[in-house]
Design an enzyme around this catalytic site. Structure first.
Site, PDB file in Angstrom:
ATOM      1  N   GLY A 134     -13.332  12.175   8.823  1.00 39.92           N
ATOM      2  CA  GLY A 134     -12.267  11.849   9.822  1.00 39.92           C
ATOM      3  C   GLY A 134     -10.948  13.558   9.114  1.00 39.92           C
ATOM      4  O   GLY A 134     -10.638  13.050   8.581  1.00 39.92           O
ATOM      5  N   GLY A 135     -10.636  13.572  10.685  1.00 39.81           N
ATOM      6  CA  GLY A 135     -10.059  14.448  11.000  1.00 39.81           C
ATOM      7  C   GLY A 135      -8.279  14.304  11.127  1.00 39.81           C
ATOM      8  O   GLY A 135      -7.703  15.155  11.993  1.00 39.81           O
TER       9      GLY A 135
ATOM     10  N   VAL B 257       1.081  -1.168  -0.102  1.00 41.55           N
ATOM     11  CA  VAL B 257      -0.151  -0.217  -0.056  1.00 41.55           C
ATOM     12  C   VAL B 257       0.728   0.969   0.142  1.00 41.55           C
ATOM     13  O   VAL B 257       0.656   2.319  -0.361  1.00 41.55           O
ATOM     14  CB  VAL B 257      -1.180   0.156   1.138  1.00 41.55           C
TER      15      VAL B 257
ATOM     16  N   HIS C 102      24.500  27.373  10.280  1.00 43.85           N
ATOM     17  CA  HIS C 102      24.081  28.705   9.400  1.00 43.85           C
ATOM     18  C   HIS C 102      23.687  29.243   9.101  1.00 43.85           C
ATOM     19  O   HIS C 102      24.651  29.464   7.465  1.00 43.85           O
ATOM     20  CB  HIS C 102      24.240  30.302  11.134  1.00 43.85           C
TER      21      HIS C 102
END
Length: 471
Positions: free
Chosen positions: A183-184, A46, A447
């Protein structure tokens, strides 16, 4: 070739070729076992074919579409932006084809036999594998069951026509004008938000009081705020009752408290969870494997079932239905068969939702740590104070580190924001290695990067942040 009653010998039979099964098969072969893996549909299961991978391909396309639409805010005029959803689907299929082809090559390279068909146990040591052309019988020393799960189908909302499962939604060839999602949870939010970005008017109906149950409330609130800004109508505390469909649309009736409401849309997507594939004609009842009342197979800490030489992994065993959990369990099971001391430990399995912003969690949440009796210290730093996030125009979100105030040990972490799915890995490693917040703070992060937010959150936990102040 058709084999009658004569049995072929194999060391390890793996049932299911999804992210649990194919990983288990490869690891078992690496450890010297002769392996046969059987799947009734396709290599990759799936996840690779109609789940994780195709959904993330469409989500990525939707995100890029939205980015280009709003590029004028940074001085880039892209003109009129259009979606050719047929080409989007072709892109998705190309990703799926490349990955499933890669898995097939890996199985072949590791000398794993693959059989496309079904399996039926004859007894604890033999099984018949069959399709329309052949039905050989195998005698195995060990077996790993990895049959996965399927979407739960509600009686009031049977799949078909304009009522879709996640599989059906991923196969749509055009962007619907409107969509209702029942459905959440993470699947409903991911797919609902994806279609919303492509221009669909989306309504989400969730039975609990908030979306993304199981995630930190700070995270679910952030996603809910973004959904509202995108025009998605989220109805919580609602119960879907029925649906009536025509050849053009579907009307959903739901209640909020004592009030009945109706909403009509092109399609209805039902995402209320998944059901383990332990029923059907596999024949588990013939080998007396112990199961829970939810149809899950009981296992020990090496994924061994009540039948000592038969193992089970993935969505069919207790725990979250996650592809990476299945892969992890697959390696443990294969290594246990080989006599290695491998055992499952779920402490650092991450949960990820590819919503906007992304949400990722590992280890304990703040409330869970307190329930366990820890003296909790939290360090939280916002994306909005990070230079890289500002340059990406992705300032919604935060990194939260949950630690033990007495020892500094990292107990858990939650990341909401751009690249949360990637940022969570560092924090999972920190928990796995027994690192402290000081260890993270002392690790030099490049950074300007989003990774710096993790370092800044650790410094907040220590009480001496540089780029924010402690109240």
């Amino acid at each position: 070739m058709v084999v009658g009653d004569a049995s072929l010998d194999i060391d390890t039979l793996v049932i299911g070729a999804g992210p649990g099964g194919y990983v288990a098969a490869i690891r078992a072969a690496q450890l010297g076992q002769s392996v046969l893996v059987v799947d009734k549909e396709y290599v990759g299961g799936v996840c690779l074919n109609v789940g994780c991978i195709p959904s993330k391909a469409l989500i990525s396309a939707a995100h890029q579409y939205e980015t280009v639409k709003h590029a004028s805010s940074i001085g880039i005029d892209a003109g009129e932006v259009k979606v050719d959803f047929g080409k989007v689907q072709a892109f998705k299929e190309s990703v799926v084809k490349k990955l499933t082809g890669g898995v097939s090559s890996l199985l072949k390279a590791n000398k794993v036999q693959f059989f496309q068909g079904e399996v039926m146990f004859i007894n604890e040591n033999e099984a018949r594998v069959f399709n329309e052309q052949e039905a050989p019988r195998y005698k195995f020393k060990n077996c790993i069951i990895a049959t996965g799960s399927r979407p739960i189908e509600l009686k009031a909302f049977p799949f078909g026509g304009r009522i879709l499962s996640s599989t059906g939604a991923l196969a749509l060839q055009e962007v619907p004008k409107s969509l209702v999602v029942i459905g959440g949870g993470y699947i409903g939010i991911e797919l609902g938000q994806m279609f919303s970005k492509f221009g669909t008017q989306v309504t989400v109906i969730e039975g609990t009081n908030s979306i993304l149950p199981g995630f930190d409330t700070d995270m679910s609130s952030l996603v809910a705020k973004k959904l509202k800004a995108q025009g998605v109508n989220v109805v919580t505390g609602a119960q879907a009752k029925s649906a009536e469909q025509t050849d053009k649309d579907v009307t959903v009736t739901y209640t909020v408290g004592d009030k009945e409401e109706k909403v009509t849309a092109d399609y209805l997507l039902v995402t209320v969870g998944r059901r383990p594939n332990t029923d059907g004609e596999l024949g588990l009842d013939l080998i007396n494997i112990k199961m829970t009342d939810r149809g899950l197979i009981e296992i020990d800490d090496q994924c061994r079932t009540s039948v000592p030489h038969i193992y089970a992994i993935g969505d069919i065993v207790p725990g979250p239905a996650l592809a990476h959990k299945a892969s992890y369990e697959g390696k443990v099971a294969a290594e246990a068969i080989a006599g290695l001391p491998s055992k499952i430990d779920y402490k650092v399995i991450p949960l990820v939702c590819f919503s906007d912003p992304e949400c990722a969690s590992v280890g304990y949440t703040e409330s869970e740590a307190k329930e366990k009796g820890y003296n909790v210290k939290v360090g939280k730093f916002p994306f909005s104070a990070n230079g890289r996030a500002l340059s990406l125009q992705s300032t919604d979100g935060f990194v939260k580190i949950v630690s033990d105030a007495d020892t500094g040990l990292v107990l858990g972490a939650q990341v909401a924001g751009a690249e949360a799915s990637n940022l969570i890995a560092e924090l999972g490693l920190a928990i796995e290695m027994g690192a402290t917040v000081e260890d993270i703070a002392l690790t030099i992060h490049a950074h300007p990067t989003l990774g710096e937010i993790t370092m800044e959150a650790a410094e907040v936990a220590l009480g001496h942040p540089i780029h924010t102040f402690v109240k």
